[in-house]
Design an enzyme around this catalytic site. Structure first.
Site, short mmCIF file in Angstrom:
data_model
loop_
_atom_site.label_atom_id
_atom_site.label_comp_id
_atom_site.label_asym_id
_atom_site.label_seq_id
_atom_site.Cartn_x
_atom_site.Cartn_y
_atom_site.Cartn_z
N ILE A 132 -31.13 54.81 -12.67
CA ILE A 132 -30.17 54.26 -11.73
C ILE A 132 -29.48 55.40 -10.99
O ILE A 132 -29.18 56.44 -11.58
CB ILE A 132 -29.15 53.33 -12.44
N CYS A 133 -29.27 55.20 -9.71
CA CYS A 133 -28.65 56.21 -8.87
C CYS A 133 -27.16 55.92 -8.71
O CYS A 133 -26.78 55.08 -7.91
CB CYS A 133 -29.35 56.22 -7.51
#
Length: 150
Positions: free
Chosen positions: A85-86
């Site tokens: 996840i960014c």
């Protein structure tokens, strides 16, 4: 070990103030690994889905950010095929004062509100911007296929 005391304190905080639609289960023999899941909100493109992820705490926590890997596939501009996840707080904006409670709340927010900004998946981000209806349709199909609750 300082990191273990901090992890136990943070876990107690999460258990005392649970985040709605978010579950956290640390491994019994290793408190550095948490099995988590987030149930998508009803107004999200992922409504009806429950997305599982592993939060892994480094040995030198809280001086180094945890890593997060989704184990449920999700069609999302901010989560790549490997499940990473960014979110800036897990990269360059990490500070030892950041709580795991805050990290989990940010992850939940990111899942429910896909943003084309700062994407891990540029093609999906472009679709969010240019053809949101098509993005929503694909997100819902993937949710039914990979994350349907029940």
């Amino acid at each position: 070990m300082t990191s273990l005391r901090r992890i136990q304190k943070e876990l107690a905080d999460i258990r005392n103030r649970p985040i709605e639609d978010l579950k956290v289960e640390p491994e019994e023999e290793n408190l550095y690994i948490w099995k988590c899941s987030v149930k998508a909100s009803k107004d999200s493109p992922y409504s009806g889905g429950t997305f599982h992820f592993t939060l892994t705490l480094p040995e030198n926590f809280p001086f180094k950010a945890p890593s997060v890997a989704f184990t449920t596939k999700i069609y999302h501009p901010g989560i790549n095929e490997e499940g990473h996840i960014c979110v800036p707080v897990l990269r360059d904006q990490w500070k030892p004062a950041v709580t795991l409670y805050a990290v989990l709340a940010i992850i939940q927010e990111k899942v429910n509100n896909p943003s084309p900004d700062d994407p891990f998946e540029p093609e999906i981000a472009a679709l969010v911007k240019t053809d949101y209806a098509k993005f929503q349709t694909t997100a819902r199909e993937w949710t039914r296929k990979y994350a349907a609750s029940g």
